[in-house]
Design an enzyme around this catalytic site. Structure first.
Site, PDB file in Angstrom:
ATOM      1  N   GLY A 142       0.776  -1.235   0.000  1.00  0.00           N
ATOM      2  CA  GLY A 142       0.000   0.000   0.000  1.00  0.00           C
ATOM      3  C   GLY A 142       0.806   1.282   0.000  1.00  0.00           C
ATOM      4  O   GLY A 142       0.310   2.317   0.459  1.00  0.00           O
ATOM      5  N   SER A 143       2.018   1.260  -0.545  1.00  0.00           N
ATOM      6  CA  SER A 143       2.791   2.511  -0.533  1.00  0.00           C
ATOM      7  C   SER A 143       2.127   3.569  -1.423  1.00  0.00           C
ATOM      8  O   SER A 143       2.123   4.755  -1.066  1.00  0.00           O
ATOM      9  CB  SER A 143       4.243   2.265  -0.956  1.00  0.00           C
ATOM     10  OG  SER A 143       4.324   1.914  -2.307  1.00  0.00           O
ATOM     11  N   ASN A 144       1.574   3.157  -2.540  1.00  0.00           N
ATOM     12  CA  ASN A 144       0.852   4.137  -3.374  1.00  0.00           C
ATOM     13  C   ASN A 144      -0.412   4.627  -2.678  1.00  0.00           C
ATOM     14  O   ASN A 144      -0.741   5.805  -2.727  1.00  0.00           O
ATOM     15  CB  ASN A 144       0.480   3.520  -4.734  1.00  0.00           C
ATOM     16  CG  ASN A 144       1.653   3.504  -5.681  1.00  0.00           C
ATOM     17  OD1 ASN A 144       2.020   4.527  -6.240  1.00  0.00           O
ATOM     18  ND2 ASN A 144       2.260   2.340  -5.841  1.00  0.00           N
ATOM     19  N   LEU A 192      -5.110  -7.120  -7.690  1.00  0.00           N
ATOM     20  CA  LEU A 192      -4.747  -8.086  -8.734  1.00  0.00           C
ATOM     21  C   LEU A 192      -5.926  -8.788  -9.392  1.00  0.00           C
ATOM     22  O   LEU A 192      -5.757  -9.468 -10.388  1.00  0.00           O
ATOM     23  CB  LEU A 192      -3.769  -9.125  -8.168  1.00  0.00           C
ATOM     24  CG  LEU A 192      -2.456  -8.547  -7.627  1.00  0.00           C
ATOM     25  CD1 LEU A 192      -1.537  -9.664  -7.136  1.00  0.00           C
ATOM     26  CD2 LEU A 192      -1.735  -7.701  -8.674  1.00  0.00           C
ATOM     27  N   ILE A 215     -11.380  -6.596 -12.896  1.00  0.00           N
ATOM     28  CA  ILE A 215     -12.594  -5.876 -12.498  1.00  0.00           C
ATOM     29  C   ILE A 215     -13.775  -6.382 -13.338  1.00  0.00           C
ATOM     30  O   ILE A 215     -13.717  -6.357 -14.566  1.00  0.00           O
ATOM     31  CB  ILE A 215     -12.410  -4.355 -12.695  1.00  0.00           C
ATOM     32  CG1 ILE A 215     -11.211  -3.846 -11.867  1.00  0.00           C
ATOM     33  CG2 ILE A 215     -13.676  -3.591 -12.329  1.00  0.00           C
ATOM     34  CD1 ILE A 215     -11.333  -4.016 -10.367  1.00  0.00           C
ATOM     35  N   ASN A 254      -6.080   2.594 -13.158  1.00  0.00           N
ATOM     36  CA  ASN A 254      -5.083   1.682 -12.592  1.00  0.00           C
ATOM     37  C   ASN A 254      -3.688   2.222 -12.861  1.00  0.00           C
ATOM     38  O   ASN A 254      -3.486   3.010 -13.784  1.00  0.00           O
ATOM     39  CB  ASN A 254      -5.228   0.308 -13.269  1.00  0.00           C
ATOM     40  CG  ASN A 254      -4.231  -0.714 -12.750  1.00  0.00           C
ATOM     41  OD1 ASN A 254      -4.002  -0.824 -11.534  1.00  0.00           O
ATOM     42  ND2 ASN A 254      -3.623  -1.473 -13.656  1.00  0.00           N
ATOM     43  N   HIS A 274       0.273   0.786 -13.537  1.00  0.00           N
ATOM     44  CA  HIS A 274       1.038  -0.421 -13.873  1.00  0.00           C
ATOM     45  C   HIS A 274       2.523  -0.069 -13.896  1.00  0.00           C
ATOM     46  O   HIS A 274       2.898   0.968 -14.447  1.00  0.00           O
ATOM     47  CB  HIS A 274       0.578  -0.942 -15.246  1.00  0.00           C
ATOM     48  CG  HIS A 274       1.207  -2.248 -15.590  1.00  0.00           C
ATOM     49  ND1 HIS A 274       0.787  -3.435 -15.033  1.00  0.00           N
ATOM     50  CD2 HIS A 274       2.241  -2.557 -16.404  1.00  0.00           C
ATOM     51  CE1 HIS A 274       1.547  -4.428 -15.503  1.00  0.00           C
ATOM     52  NE2 HIS A 274       2.432  -3.919 -16.334  1.00  0.00           N
ATOM     53  N   ASP A 294      -4.800  -4.738 -17.673  1.00  0.00           N
ATOM     54  CA  ASP A 294      -3.800  -3.752 -18.117  1.00  0.00           C
ATOM     55  C   ASP A 294      -4.046  -3.264 -19.542  1.00  0.00           C
ATOM     56  O   ASP A 294      -3.102  -3.123 -20.333  1.00  0.00           O
ATOM     57  CB  ASP A 294      -2.378  -4.368 -18.031  1.00  0.00           C
ATOM     58  CG  ASP A 294      -2.048  -4.834 -16.626  1.00  0.00           C
ATOM     59  OD1 ASP A 294      -2.470  -4.165 -15.669  1.00  0.00           O
ATOM     60  OD2 ASP A 294      -1.374  -5.867 -16.489  1.00  0.00           O
TER      61      ASP A 294
HETATM   62  C1  GRF Z   1       2.614  -0.827  -7.856  1.00  0.00           C
HETATM   63  O1  GRF Z   1       3.894  -1.060  -8.363  1.00  0.00           O
HETATM   64  C2  GRF Z   1       1.612  -0.676  -8.971  1.00  0.00           C
HETATM   65  O2  GRF Z   1       2.167  -0.288 -10.175  1.00  0.00           O
HETATM   66  C3  GRF Z   1       1.060  -2.072  -9.116  1.00  0.00           C
HETATM   67  O3  GRF Z   1       1.065  -2.598  -7.837  1.00  0.00           O
HETATM   68  C4  GRF Z   1       2.088  -2.008  -7.060  1.00  0.00           C
HETATM   69  C5  GRF Z   1       1.508  -1.608  -5.738  1.00  0.00           C
HETATM   70  O4  GRF Z   1       2.506  -1.217  -4.851  1.00  0.00           O
HETATM   71  N1  GRF Z   1      -0.216  -2.062  -9.780  1.00  0.00           N
HETATM   72  P1  GRF Z   1       2.144  -0.630  -3.432  1.00  0.00           P
HETATM   73  O5  GRF Z   1       1.352  -1.693  -2.685  1.00  0.00           O
HETATM   74  O6  GRF Z   1       1.371   0.611  -3.640  1.00  0.00           O
HETATM   75  O7  GRF Z   1       3.470  -0.367  -2.779  1.00  0.00           O
END
Ligand code: GRF
Length: 193
Positions: free
Chosen positions: A12-14, A84, A87, A101, A103, A144
């Site tokens: 979940g870093s994003n 993953l 949808i 999304n 990628h 994707d």
């Molecule tokens: C990211 O690299 C994104 O591109 C992919 O999943 C990853 C999620 O990373 N779809 P995080 O859990 O947000 O660190």
């Protein structure tokens, strides 16, 4: 105020970056975290913030409209960040052009069912490509595959490991995803804002 749900199943870093970015925004806020994995790190982030979360089950997600009704009531826009599962078309129809999304490669290369995490970076390195990057795109019924909104690039340095490339890609994602989400949300809800 546009209400965003983030669908995520990893660390979940994003998700964290997006939540922080919209923390004080007059435009949008993250209202819900959706995950199919009870142990996902992203659920701890939701708890700490705190933001509501929803754990979904496969059968219900792909059959019937239970989650669709819940989501329609609660949120306006869906952001995938490491989710993953494909949808289902019923959900895409319920949120037309309102699901995006990210990628970790330059689509249309290195996309598809098993192309996630290190698989992607290993494939890029094995191919000898000198450039990789990130792709932000609309979500359609295929993995994707939807229309591309934004790409950013980074060099693949000779001898670089998948882990090193992953780090650079993550930094690009963190830099761009929140801003691109903001601009797409503004575009999509121009009249409402
Ligand atoms: C990211 O690299 C994104 O591109 C992919 O999943 C990853 C999620 O990373 N779809 P995080 O859990 O947000 O660190």
């Amino acid at each position: 105020m546009i209400k965003i749900a983030i669908f995520a199943s990893g660390t979940g870093s994003n998700t964290k970056k997006v939540i922080e970015y919209f923390g004080n925004s007059p435009t949008a806020k993250v209202e819900l975290i959706v995950s199919n994995k009870p142990s996902a790190g992203v659920l701890q982030i939701a708890k700490d913030w705190p933001i509501d979360s929803l754990i979904i089950e496969r059968d219900q997600f792909y059959n019937g409209d239970h989650y669709i009704n819940v989501l329609k009531e609660k949120i306006d826009f869906i952001v995938l960040a490491g989710f993953l599962w494909k949808i289902p078309s019923a959900l895409i129809d319920a949120f037309p052009r309102k699901i995006i999304n990210i990628h970790p490669a330059l689509l249309p290369k290195y996309g598809g069912k098993n192309m996630f995490g290190n698989n992607v970076h290993e494939a890029v390195i094995a191919s000898g490509d000198e450039v990789s990057g990130i792709t932000i795109h609309y979500v359609d019924e295929h993995y994707d595959h939807g229309d591309i909104i934004f790409q950013a690039y980074t060099n693949v340095v000779p001898g670089e490991s998948a882990a090193m490339l992953a780090k650079k890609i993550h930094a690009l994602e963190h830099e761009h995803y929140p801003k691109v989400i903001e601009s797409i949300v503004k575009q999509s809800f121009n009249e409402a804002l």
